[in-house]
Design an enzyme around this catalytic site. Structure first.
Site, PDB file in Angstrom:
ATOM      1  N   CYS A 125       0.840  -1.193   0.000  1.00 54.01           N
ATOM      2  CA  CYS A 125       0.000   0.000   0.000  1.00 54.01           C
ATOM      3  C   CYS A 125       0.876   1.244   0.000  1.00 54.01           C
ATOM      4  O   CYS A 125       1.780   1.375   0.831  1.00 54.01           O
ATOM      5  CB  CYS A 125      -0.898  -0.038   1.233  1.00 54.01           C
ATOM      6  SG  CYS A 125      -1.629   1.546   1.680  1.00 54.01           S
ATOM      7  N   GLU A 126       0.635   2.159  -0.916  1.00 53.16           N
ATOM      8  CA  GLU A 126       1.474   3.351  -1.005  1.00 53.16           C
ATOM      9  C   GLU A 126       1.169   4.367   0.097  1.00 53.16           C
ATOM     10  O   GLU A 126       1.903   5.341   0.259  1.00 53.16           O
ATOM     11  CB  GLU A 126       1.339   4.014  -2.373  1.00 53.16           C
ATOM     12  CG  GLU A 126       0.010   4.668  -2.652  1.00 53.16           C
ATOM     13  CD  GLU A 126      -0.037   5.267  -4.052  1.00 53.16           C
ATOM     14  OE1 GLU A 126      -0.665   6.329  -4.192  1.00 53.16           O
ATOM     15  OE2 GLU A 126       0.509   4.679  -5.000  1.00 53.16           O
ATOM     16  N   HIS A 127       0.102   4.137   0.867  1.00 53.34           N
ATOM     17  CA  HIS A 127      -0.256   5.081   1.924  1.00 53.34           C
ATOM     18  C   HIS A 127       0.403   4.754   3.258  1.00 53.34           C
ATOM     19  O   HIS A 127       0.642   5.652   4.067  1.00 53.34           O
ATOM     20  CB  HIS A 127      -1.778   5.120   2.097  1.00 53.34           C
ATOM     21  CG  HIS A 127      -2.486   5.545   0.851  1.00 53.34           C
ATOM     22  ND1 HIS A 127      -3.137   4.657   0.032  1.00 53.34           N
ATOM     23  CD2 HIS A 127      -2.606   6.759   0.269  1.00 53.34           C
ATOM     24  CE1 HIS A 127      -3.638   5.315  -1.004  1.00 53.34           C
ATOM     25  NE2 HIS A 127      -3.329   6.578  -0.894  1.00 53.34           N
ATOM     26  N   HIS A 128       0.683   3.460   3.492  1.00 51.81           N
ATOM     27  CA  HIS A 128       1.319   3.067   4.751  1.00 51.81           C
ATOM     28  C   HIS A 128       2.535   2.163   4.549  1.00 51.81           C
ATOM     29  O   HIS A 128       3.206   1.815   5.517  1.00 51.81           O
ATOM     30  CB  HIS A 128       0.311   2.346   5.650  1.00 51.81           C
ATOM     31  CG  HIS A 128      -0.834   3.206   6.072  1.00 51.81           C
ATOM     32  ND1 HIS A 128      -2.052   3.201   5.420  1.00 51.81           N
ATOM     33  CD2 HIS A 128      -0.957   4.110   7.073  1.00 51.81           C
ATOM     34  CE1 HIS A 128      -2.872   4.056   6.005  1.00 51.81           C
ATOM     35  NE2 HIS A 128      -2.239   4.624   6.996  1.00 51.81           N
ATOM     36  N   GLN A 166      -4.990  -0.516  -5.058  1.00 55.23           N
ATOM     37  CA  GLN A 166      -5.529  -1.679  -5.766  1.00 55.23           C
ATOM     38  C   GLN A 166      -6.250  -1.308  -7.048  1.00 55.23           C
ATOM     39  O   GLN A 166      -6.157  -2.016  -8.052  1.00 55.23           O
ATOM     40  CB  GLN A 166      -6.468  -2.463  -4.842  1.00 55.23           C
ATOM     41  CG  GLN A 166      -6.954  -3.776  -5.453  1.00 55.23           C
ATOM     42  CD  GLN A 166      -7.725  -4.625  -4.473  1.00 55.23           C
ATOM     43  OE1 GLN A 166      -7.477  -4.584  -3.269  1.00 55.23           O
ATOM     44  NE2 GLN A 166      -8.694  -5.381  -4.953  1.00 55.23           N
ATOM     45  N   HIS A 194      -5.735  -6.059   2.706  1.00 53.47           N
ATOM     46  CA  HIS A 194      -4.844  -4.931   2.953  1.00 53.47           C
ATOM     47  C   HIS A 194      -4.438  -4.937   4.425  1.00 53.47           C
ATOM     48  O   HIS A 194      -5.293  -4.805   5.303  1.00 53.47           O
ATOM     49  CB  HIS A 194      -5.549  -3.607   2.622  1.00 53.47           C
ATOM     50  CG  HIS A 194      -5.886  -3.440   1.175  1.00 53.47           C
ATOM     51  ND1 HIS A 194      -5.414  -2.381   0.424  1.00 53.47           N
ATOM     52  CD2 HIS A 194      -6.641  -4.192   0.331  1.00 53.47           C
ATOM     53  CE1 HIS A 194      -5.873  -2.486  -0.827  1.00 53.47           C
ATOM     54  NE2 HIS A 194      -6.618  -3.577  -0.900  1.00 53.47           N
ATOM     55  N   CYS A 196      -2.956  -2.655   5.928  1.00 49.58           N
ATOM     56  CA  CYS A 196      -3.203  -1.349   6.543  1.00 49.58           C
ATOM     57  C   CYS A 196      -4.586  -1.316   7.178  1.00 49.58           C
ATOM     58  O   CYS A 196      -4.864  -0.495   8.062  1.00 49.58           O
ATOM     59  CB  CYS A 196      -3.056  -0.223   5.520  1.00 49.58           C
ATOM     60  SG  CYS A 196      -4.107  -0.374   4.068  1.00 49.58           S
TER      61      CYS A 196
END
Length: 233
Positions: A125-128, A166, A194, A196
């Protein structure tokens, strides 16, 4: 080809997106485009230089957290992380790692859908920067050419091996296959978990996320039903 994008229509206003602060957005994933966001100078450094810099910076992060980098268990961690980032889990950022694809004539004149299902993938995940993992199902109808089955897996892994959302991963796989096979008749479905969501934040380990791309003939309800029946086998 008609790109089936669901782009986030957003604008920035100071520290806000669509009128919300980043704190208000929280863990919600933002899907801002089909292309992976990369800097213009993303490839000025060699992979070796990137690994050296990442190792140094990750050592600083570990130090800030209070970890003892002189401990035998930890002293090699910055280099291990750097190698993992560049050579493994984010290797799909480098276009030089894009798989070479050979096409073959459809000599069998097979004109029905071909389905490659349950392709296992791991992404992040590019956010976490925590894992996304699950299965990808791919289907296409030949326009005269066919692709080796293992090459579909390699395309999936190439786009998975980068920080991802995704929805973007789904579209990137579909668009690449469409370009290679010269057909709009492509379907991609991803069913993933996920971490996250599962290991932090809401800590929901039971939910999964499903995304899909239907192009060409796969926009017809009967084709979607046919594909779903294949996936149940």
């Amino acid at each position: 080809m008609r790109h089936q994008e669901t782009l986030l229509n957003f604008h920035t206003n100071g520290t806000k997106l669509n009128g919300f602060t980043f704190d208000e957005i929280g863990d919600d994933h933002l899907y801002t485009g089909i292309e992976t966001p990369l800097k213009a100078d993303a490839f000025l450094l060699s992979d070796t230089e990137k690994k050296e810099k990442i190792a140094d910076l990750f050592a600083q992060i570990m130090g800030v957290m209070g970890l003892d980098l002189e401990d035998d268990s930890l002293k090699g961690t910055p280099k291990r992380v750097a190698k993992m980032y560049i050579d493994e889990i984010f290797s799909g950022l480098n276009p030089e790692n894009k798989p070479k694809i050979a096409l073959f004539d459809n000599k069998y004149k097979y004109n029905q859908m071909l389905v490659e299902k349950n392709i296992q993938f791991y992404s992040n995940c590019e956010h976490h920067f925590v894992p996304i993992f699950g299965k990808v199902h791919v289907a296409y109808v030949s326009s005269g050419k066919v692709i080796g089955l293992s090459k579909i897996n390699r395309i999936v892994q190439y786009f998975a091996n980068r920080p991802q959302v995704q929805e973007r991963l789904t579209n990137q796989i579909a668009m690449e296959l469409s370009a290679i096979l010269e057909t709009d008749d492509i379907a991609v479905i991803i069913d993933a978990k996920h971490l996250c969501v599962a290991s932090r934040g809401i800590k929901d380990d039971s939910s999964a996320t499903v995304t899909s791309f239907y192009g060409g003939v796969f926009n017809k309800p009967e084709k979607i039903v046919e594909l779903q029946n294949y996936l149940k086998l």
